[in-house]
Design a protein around this motif. Structure first.
Motif, PDB file in Angstrom:
ATOM      1  N   THR A 286       0.845  -1.188   0.000  1.00 36.86           N
ATOM      2  CA  THR A 286       0.000   0.000   0.000  1.00 36.86           C
ATOM      3  C   THR A 286       0.887   1.247   0.000  1.00 36.86           C
ATOM      4  O   THR A 286       2.067   1.193   0.351  1.00 36.86           O
ATOM      5  N   GLY A 287       0.321   2.371  -0.395  1.00 40.82           N
ATOM      6  CA  GLY A 287       1.084   3.616  -0.415  1.00 40.82           C
ATOM      7  C   GLY A 287       2.261   3.562  -1.365  1.00 40.82           C
ATOM      8  O   GLY A 287       3.324   4.145  -1.090  1.00 40.82           O
ATOM      9  N   ALA A 288       2.071   2.881  -2.509  1.00 38.21           N
ATOM     10  CA  ALA A 288       3.183   2.681  -3.447  1.00 38.21           C
ATOM     11  C   ALA A 288       3.224   3.724  -4.552  1.00 38.21           C
ATOM     12  O   ALA A 288       3.912   3.540  -5.549  1.00 38.21           O
TER      13      ALA A 288
ATOM     14  N   ALA B  36       1.204   2.551   3.473  1.00 39.86           N
ATOM     15  CA  ALA B  36       0.497   3.829   3.351  1.00 39.86           C
ATOM     16  C   ALA B  36       0.436   4.553   4.698  1.00 39.86           C
ATOM     17  O   ALA B  36       0.236   3.931   5.737  1.00 39.86           O
ATOM     18  N   GLY B  37       0.604   5.862   4.656  1.00 40.23           N
ATOM     19  CA  GLY B  37       0.522   6.634   5.890  1.00 40.23           C
ATOM     20  C   GLY B  37       0.622   8.118   5.634  1.00 40.23           C
ATOM     21  O   GLY B  37       1.033   8.557   4.560  1.00 40.23           O
ATOM     22  N   ILE B  38       0.211   8.885   6.649  1.00 37.97           N
ATOM     23  CA  ILE B  38       0.344  10.334   6.628  1.00 37.97           C
ATOM     24  C   ILE B  38       0.976  10.770   7.941  1.00 37.97           C
ATOM     25  O   ILE B  38       1.105   9.964   8.876  1.00 37.97           O
TER      26      ILE B  38
ATOM     27  N   LEU C  53      -5.740   1.809  -4.506  1.00 35.91           N
ATOM     28  CA  LEU C  53      -6.042   1.256  -3.195  1.00 35.91           C
ATOM     29  C   LEU C  53      -5.906   2.351  -2.144  1.00 35.91           C
ATOM     30  O   LEU C  53      -4.869   2.514  -1.509  1.00 35.91           O
ATOM     31  N   ASP C  54      -6.966   3.130  -2.025  1.00 36.76           N
ATOM     32  CA  ASP C  54      -7.081   4.083  -0.927  1.00 36.76           C
ATOM     33  C   ASP C  54      -7.516   3.268   0.285  1.00 36.76           C
ATOM     34  O   ASP C  54      -8.627   2.725   0.304  1.00 36.76           O
ATOM     35  N   VAL C  55      -6.654   3.150   1.289  1.00 40.39           N
ATOM     36  CA  VAL C  55      -6.947   2.266   2.418  1.00 40.39           C
ATOM     37  C   VAL C  55      -8.165   2.716   3.211  1.00 40.39           C
ATOM     38  O   VAL C  55      -8.705   1.945   4.014  1.00 40.39           O
ATOM     39  N   LEU C  56      -8.617   3.964   2.990  1.00 41.90           N
ATOM     40  CA  LEU C  56      -9.814   4.465   3.660  1.00 41.90           C
ATOM     41  C   LEU C  56     -11.090   4.204   2.858  1.00 41.90           C
ATOM     42  O   LEU C  56     -12.186   4.512   3.334  1.00 41.90           O
ATOM     43  N   ASP C  57     -10.945   3.651   1.668  1.00 44.06           N
ATOM     44  CA  ASP C  57     -12.089   3.401   0.795  1.00 44.06           C
ATOM     45  C   ASP C  57     -12.454   1.912   0.852  1.00 44.06           C
ATOM     46  O   ASP C  57     -11.697   1.064   0.380  1.00 44.06           O
ATOM     47  N   PRO C  58     -13.612   1.566   1.430  1.00 48.67           N
ATOM     48  CA  PRO C  58     -13.971   0.147   1.581  1.00 48.67           C
ATOM     49  C   PRO C  58     -14.118  -0.583   0.252  1.00 48.67           C
ATOM     50  O   PRO C  58     -13.877  -1.797   0.180  1.00 48.67           O
ATOM     51  N   PHE C  59     -14.483   0.133  -0.806  1.00 48.73           N
ATOM     52  CA  PHE C  59     -14.601  -0.507  -2.116  1.00 48.73           C
ATOM     53  C   PHE C  59     -13.231  -0.867  -2.668  1.00 48.73           C
ATOM     54  O   PHE C  59     -13.041  -1.938  -3.254  1.00 48.73           O
TER      55      PHE C  59
END
Length: 269
Positions: free
Chosen positions: A10-12, A85-87, A62-68
């Motif tokens: 994720t976050g790639a 992924a992170g902020i 792949l937005d980790v906050l998006d369930p879809f």
């Protein structure tokens, strides 16, 4: 696990995540690079084509906050999940708006935990030997002044990963953390600016004082580290079937953290 792994990162869409995705694909692994927004999909797919890695590197949104997006990612049959992924939020913990604190935890802790739980359930059901990796930070093991919000999310990841490691061992599922030092990929530099979008004259923390504190901590030659060194270390650690649970890099950062932990027992108020 097979010699050549199927790895979801994720976050790639930039920085260490992108570099690790490319490096792993070059080694022959099948990489699914999850990026947050559609323009990143196009940009990275173009780069993959230029590099001739189309057979090994697949770019998905792949937005980790998006369930879809999360449910779509679960269709992939993977061996390794890399929660990268992170902020980051900086600024005085005493004054950081609570909605920003919540957002940092939602992105860095809750969302990747949900993704991990869903993949782990698949691994267990399929009796699959697999691995979950958490991209923590040197900030997961100590807390510099004015980095408390971001570091607290990484401290949380350390606790989750350590507990998860023991819980999942009976199922043949490995868990590791990777703890980069201050590699300047764009992420750290932008994180340093976050507090200045809300800090103003009504705060008791003054802008000049905060800037001086941050400058004193980060404008040090030893912290201007080459991101490629960290990418190479990630490419080594991620597919490995043996190794340390916690992977701090570079080594001088691990030594510094060990020293700080020893001295922590002598701290006074």
């Amino acid at each position: 696990m097979p010699k050549n792994k199927t790895i979801l990162i994720t976050g790639a869409g930039s920085g260490l995540g992108e570099g690790a995705a490319i490096g792993l694909a070059r080694q022959g692994h099948k990489v699914i690079a999850g990026v947050q927004i559609d323009p990143q999909v196009t940009t990275l797919r173009d780069k993959v084509k230029e590099l001739g890695l189309e057979n090994n590197l697949h770019v998905i949104r792949l937005d980790v906050l998006d369930p879809f997006d999360v449910n779509s990612a679960l269709r992939w049959d993977i061996d390794i999940l890399v929660n990268n992924a992170g902020i980051g939020e900086t600024g005085p913990v005493s004054e950081t708006p609570i909605e920003l604190v919540k957002k940092n935890f939602e992105t860095n802790v809750f969302a990747p935990l949900v993704l991990s739980q869903k993949f782990i359930a698949k691994f267990v059901k399929e009796k699959k030997k697999a691995k979950v990796i958490w991209l923590s930070s040197m900030g997961g093991l100590f807390t510099p002044t004015h980095f408390g919000v971001y570091c607290s999310t990484k401290h949380a990841l350390e606790a989750l990963a350590e507990s998860m490691k023991e819980e999942l061992a009976p199922f043949g599922i490995q868990v590791q953390t990777i703890n980069p030092g201050a590699f300047f990929t764009g992420f750290n530099e932008r994180m340093l600016e976050t507090s200045f979008r809300w800090l103003n004259e009504t705060n008791f923390t003054k802008t000049a004082d905060l800037q001086a504190s941050i400058d004193a901590q980060v404008n040090v030659p030893d912290w201007k580290l080459n991101p490629q060194d960290m990418i190479d270390e990630m490419v080594r650690v991620i597919p490995a079937e043996t190794g340390k649970f916690r992977n701090v890099f570079p080594p001088f950062v691990e030594d510094m953290l060990k020293d700080l932990h020893a001295k922590a027992w002598l701290n006074t108020i």
